[in-house]
Motif scaffolding. Structure first.
Motif, PDB file in Angstrom:
ATOM      1  N   THR A 255      42.092  34.473  38.587  1.00 17.74           N
ATOM      2  CA  THR A 255      41.292  34.262  37.390  1.00 17.74           C
ATOM      3  C   THR A 255      41.682  35.301  36.347  1.00 17.74           C
ATOM      4  O   THR A 255      42.447  36.223  36.617  1.00 17.74           O
ATOM      5  CB  THR A 255      39.781  34.376  37.710  1.00 17.74           C
ATOM      6  N   LEU A 256      41.099  35.140  35.154  1.00 18.90           N
ATOM      7  CA  LEU A 256      41.445  36.059  34.071  1.00 18.90           C
ATOM      8  C   LEU A 256      40.958  37.478  34.342  1.00 18.90           C
ATOM      9  O   LEU A 256      41.613  38.452  33.974  1.00 18.90           O
ATOM     10  CB  LEU A 256      40.843  35.556  32.753  1.00 18.90           C
ATOM     11  N   ILE A 257      39.811  37.627  35.016  1.00 15.69           N
ATOM     12  CA  ILE A 257      39.329  38.992  35.258  1.00 15.69           C
ATOM     13  C   ILE A 257      40.183  39.700  36.301  1.00 15.69           C
ATOM     14  O   ILE A 257      40.157  40.932  36.381  1.00 15.69           O
ATOM     15  CB  ILE A 257      37.849  38.989  35.672  1.00 15.69           C
ATOM     16  N   ASP A 258      40.960  38.964  37.130  1.00 10.34           N
ATOM     17  CA  ASP A 258      41.903  39.621  38.033  1.00 10.34           C
ATOM     18  C   ASP A 258      42.965  40.375  37.242  1.00 10.34           C
ATOM     19  O   ASP A 258      43.436  41.436  37.664  1.00 10.34           O
ATOM     20  CB  ASP A 258      42.569  38.587  38.948  1.00 10.34           C
ATOM     21  N   LEU A 259      43.342  39.833  36.087  1.00 11.38           N
ATOM     22  CA  LEU A 259      44.346  40.488  35.246  1.00 11.38           C
ATOM     23  C   LEU A 259      43.729  41.584  34.384  1.00 11.38           C
ATOM     24  O   LEU A 259      44.397  42.565  34.059  1.00 11.38           O
ATOM     25  CB  LEU A 259      45.031  39.451  34.354  1.00 11.38           C
ATOM     26  N   ALA A 260      42.452  41.414  34.021  1.00  9.78           N
ATOM     27  CA  ALA A 260      41.813  42.406  33.150  1.00  9.78           C
ATOM     28  C   ALA A 260      41.231  43.575  33.924  1.00  9.78           C
ATOM     29  O   ALA A 260      41.046  44.659  33.362  1.00  9.78           O
ATOM     30  CB  ALA A 260      40.707  41.745  32.326  1.00  9.78           C
ATOM     31  N   ALA A 261      40.930  43.386  35.208  1.00  6.75           N
ATOM     32  CA  ALA A 261      40.303  44.447  35.998  1.00  6.75           C
ATOM     33  C   ALA A 261      41.307  45.555  36.319  1.00  6.75           C
ATOM     34  O   ALA A 261      42.529  45.375  36.232  1.00  6.75           O
ATOM     35  CB  ALA A 261      39.722  43.878  37.296  1.00  6.75           C
ATOM     36  N   ASP A 262      40.780  46.713  36.694  1.00  7.49           N
ATOM     37  CA  ASP A 262      41.637  47.843  37.057  1.00  7.49           C
ATOM     38  C   ASP A 262      42.313  47.649  38.407  1.00  7.49           C
ATOM     39  O   ASP A 262      43.367  48.224  38.662  1.00  7.49           O
ATOM     40  CB  ASP A 262      40.797  49.127  37.090  1.00  7.49           C
ATOM     41  N   ARG A 263      41.737  46.862  39.292  1.00  6.25           N
ATOM     42  CA  ARG A 263      42.333  46.583  40.595  1.00  6.25           C
ATOM     43  C   ARG A 263      41.864  45.204  41.055  1.00  6.25           C
ATOM     44  O   ARG A 263      40.704  44.831  40.841  1.00  6.25           O
ATOM     45  CB  ARG A 263      41.921  47.636  41.618  1.00  6.25           C
ATOM     46  N   ARG A 264      42.750  44.437  41.661  1.00  3.40           N
ATOM     47  CA  ARG A 264      42.399  43.119  42.211  1.00  3.40           C
ATOM     48  C   ARG A 264      42.381  43.194  43.725  1.00  3.40           C
ATOM     49  O   ARG A 264      43.303  43.730  44.343  1.00  3.40           O
ATOM     50  CB  ARG A 264      43.405  42.056  41.778  1.00  3.40           C
ATOM     51  N   ALA A 265      41.321  42.664  44.335  1.00  2.00           N
ATOM     52  CA  ALA A 265      41.201  42.621  45.789  1.00  2.00           C
ATOM     53  C   ALA A 265      41.406  41.179  46.257  1.00  2.00           C
ATOM     54  O   ALA A 265      40.963  40.234  45.594  1.00  2.00           O
ATOM     55  CB  ALA A 265      39.826  43.121  46.237  1.00  2.00           C
ATOM     56  N   PRO A 266      42.082  40.973  47.389  1.00  2.00           N
ATOM     57  CA  PRO A 266      42.302  39.599  47.865  1.00  2.00           C
ATOM     58  C   PRO A 266      41.022  38.899  48.278  1.00  2.00           C
ATOM     59  O   PRO A 266      40.894  37.696  48.132  1.00  2.00           O
ATOM     60  CB  PRO A 266      43.253  39.793  49.048  1.00  2.00           C
ATOM     61  N   THR A 267      40.051  39.654  48.804  1.00  2.00           N
ATOM     62  CA  THR A 267      38.777  39.101  49.248  1.00  2.00           C
ATOM     63  C   THR A 267      37.674  40.110  48.908  1.00  2.00           C
ATOM     64  O   THR A 267      37.955  41.284  48.655  1.00  2.00           O
ATOM     65  CB  THR A 267      38.772  38.838  50.766  1.00  2.00           C
TER      66      THR A 267
END
Length: 545
Positions: A255-267
């Protein structure tokens, strides 16, 4: 001319007359009966969001026509995504008319995107727009705090996601968690999540403001996760002063917040693992550091003790410091006494040997005065030197007194050494006790393993013995067979070997017998064969007796 001004009589007809309302209602019933349930595919036009009443009014259009549409307030809350201008959708509902403007419209009961392609095209357009503004740049992403005190979670309070996050945090590093409840699906999911992120950032510093935020939701389809592709939510996450971890969907969901966030978690569980370290690992590391610190402290105390001992050995004894000045003072005193005696004797001799005259007496008196003056000066110098030596002696005595703080520090170091030795001794006794228990348990395991090994070996030996007995040639002897051995005890396996041996030994099942052989050939080795009816010959010399 008169006929021209005469009014014409109205024509009579059988058609019934309708009022405007009656005709409009009749048309509405006809349209609703004919199109009670239809599915229409078109592009949303003129959408401005829900009205103040909660209803939404817009139009569906294609390249050649336009159809007015209305979504009532109850239906708007059931739509799983947020309609937007230009989005291609499939609307399910019934056609009706609006008498107030003589228009027909569709009352939508269900609204869904026309396909994943339309949503993906809209998503790509938003992604390019936000990327051009720099919201996805790696330079603006902030590192996560190593050990946060408070974690804020933006998710549904009734789903399985919050339970997974709390359970994982409790396993790794229990801490305070603040949950901001939001909807994670539907049209209002994106605005509510954006408001939650802004609300966490607006908390005052003294209100246990979170050090880290987690925006979480379980997996789902593109339509289910569409609320987290909201442009306002992406801007809120990118502008957050608190570091944000995005945990929306599974590994393959983006999603877009995965790109905007400081870190993306798989789950969501992976977000909890990123947020906090393992407490047990930290405790083990701290224990290792404490052991290293204690060892370093022991070594430091030993080095300081050795330095103090070396400094104590290097300090001179006060008697040795005062020995040389004292000797010089004694020598000066002895020389002064002898010099005075010699001078008095010399003066007395000169006085007795010389003639007395006023001028001579005056000259000698003057000379004596000068000598007395020189001696006085020398005496003053000697006294000043004595005073100097006494002052130096006092300073040395003071230096000796200054050793007392050093002795006290040495005593403190010795007491510290004793305490450390006692602690090390207690730790050693505890370790020896635990090792003794482990050794006892290992002894029991070894004894049990030894008994089991002996039993296994005994079972295998019994099996091998039974196999040896079944395969032994001695069992064959019981069925009437015998073993023939030569003079050296070697078994004979052919008649040729029997001819070359004089004495043989025959082993039966119940014992052994000895026999001798002849030199003639055995009946089986004759070249001629006896006739069938011929009498049997007598035993020859080569047969067994």
């Amino acid at each position: 001319m008169s006929d021209f001004f005469t009014p014409t009589a109205p024509k009579r007809t059988n058609a019934a007359e309708f009022s405007v309302s009656e005709l409009s209602n009749s048309l509405r019933r006809t349209v609703e009966d004919a199109y009670g349930n239809v599915r229409v595919r078109g592009e949303i036009s003129g959408y401005r969001g829900p009205h103040s009443s909660g209803h939404a009014y817009f139009a569906l259009k294609d390249e050649r026509a336009r159809l007015e549409a209305v979504v009532w307030k109850g239906t708007m809350g059931k739509i799983r995504f947020r309609p937007e201008e230009g989005m291609e959708v499939i609307a399910t509902g019934k056609l009706t008319t609006y008498p107030g403007s003589s228009k027909y419209q569709i009352v939508i009961d269900q609204l869904e995107p026309a396909g994943a392609g339309a949503l993906m095209a809209l998503l790509e357009e938003r992604k390019r727009k936000l990327a051009a503004e720099g919201l996805f740049d790696k330079e603006r992403k902030r590192p996560l705090p190593f050990m946060p005190r408070v974690i804020g979670v933006v998710t549904s309070p009734t789903g399985a996601v919050i339970r997974d996050i709390l359970h994982r945090l409790a396993d790794r590093f229990p801490l305070h968690v603040m949950v901001w409840p939001v909807r994670v699906q539907g049209e209002t999911a994106g605005p509510e999540a954006a408001a939650a992120v802004a609300g966490f950032n607006a908390l005052p510093e003294g209100f246990a403001r979170p050090d880290l935020l987690i925006v979480a939701r379980g997996g789902g389809s593109l339509e289910d996760l569409w609320g987290f592709n909201d442009e306002d939510l992406a801007r809120a996450v990118a502008g957050s002063r608190i570091p944000v971890i995005s945990a929306v969907g599974h590994e393959t969901d983006w999603t877009l917040i995965d790109l905007a966030a400081d870190r993306r978690a798989p789950t969501p569980t992976g977000a909890a693992e990123m947020a906090v370290p393992v407490r047990a690992d930290l405790e083990a590391t701290l224990a290792s550091y404490a052991a290293r610190l204690q060892s370093a402290l022991v070594r430091l105390v030993d080095r300081r003790r050795q330095a103090v001992r070396a400094a104590a050995r290097a300090l001179p004894v006060p008697d040795q410091l005062l020995a040389l000045p004292r000797r010089r003072l004694d020598e000066a005193s002895s020389r002064l006494e002898r010099a005075l005696s010699v001078c008095v004797a010399a003066k007395r001799a000169r006085l007795t040997s010389a003639r007395l005259s006023p001028a001579q007496l005056k000259r000698r008196a003057d000379e004596n005065r000068r000598n007395v003056a020189r001696i006085g000066v020398a005496l003053d110098r000697a006294q000043s030197r004595v005073h100097h030596d006494k002052a130096r002696l006092a300073r040395l005595a003071g230096q000796r007194l200054s050793l007392e703080p050093l002795r006290r520090r040495l005593a403190d170091a010795r007491r510290t050494e004793d305490r450390l030795s006692a602690r090390i001794l207690r730790a050693s006794e505890t370790a020896f006790a635990s090792h003794g228990d482990a050794l006892a348990m290992a002894g029991e395991d070894f004894a049990r393993l030894a008994v089991q090994t002996v039993d296994d070996r005994r079972t295998r030996l019994a099996q091998a013995d039974r196999l040896l007995s079944s395969l032994s040639y001695q069992n064959v002897l019981g069925r009437g067979f015998a073993v023939v051995r030569g003079e050296d005890g070697t078994p004979l396996t052919s008649a040729t070997e029997l001819e070359q041996t004089r004495a043989i030994e025959i082993q039966f099942a119940d014992g052994r017998a000895h026999a001798t052989t002849g030199w003639g050939a055995l009946p089986s080795t004759r070249k001629k064969t006896a006739k069938p009816n011929a009498p049997q010959p007598e035993k020859e010399q080569g047969q067994l007796f």
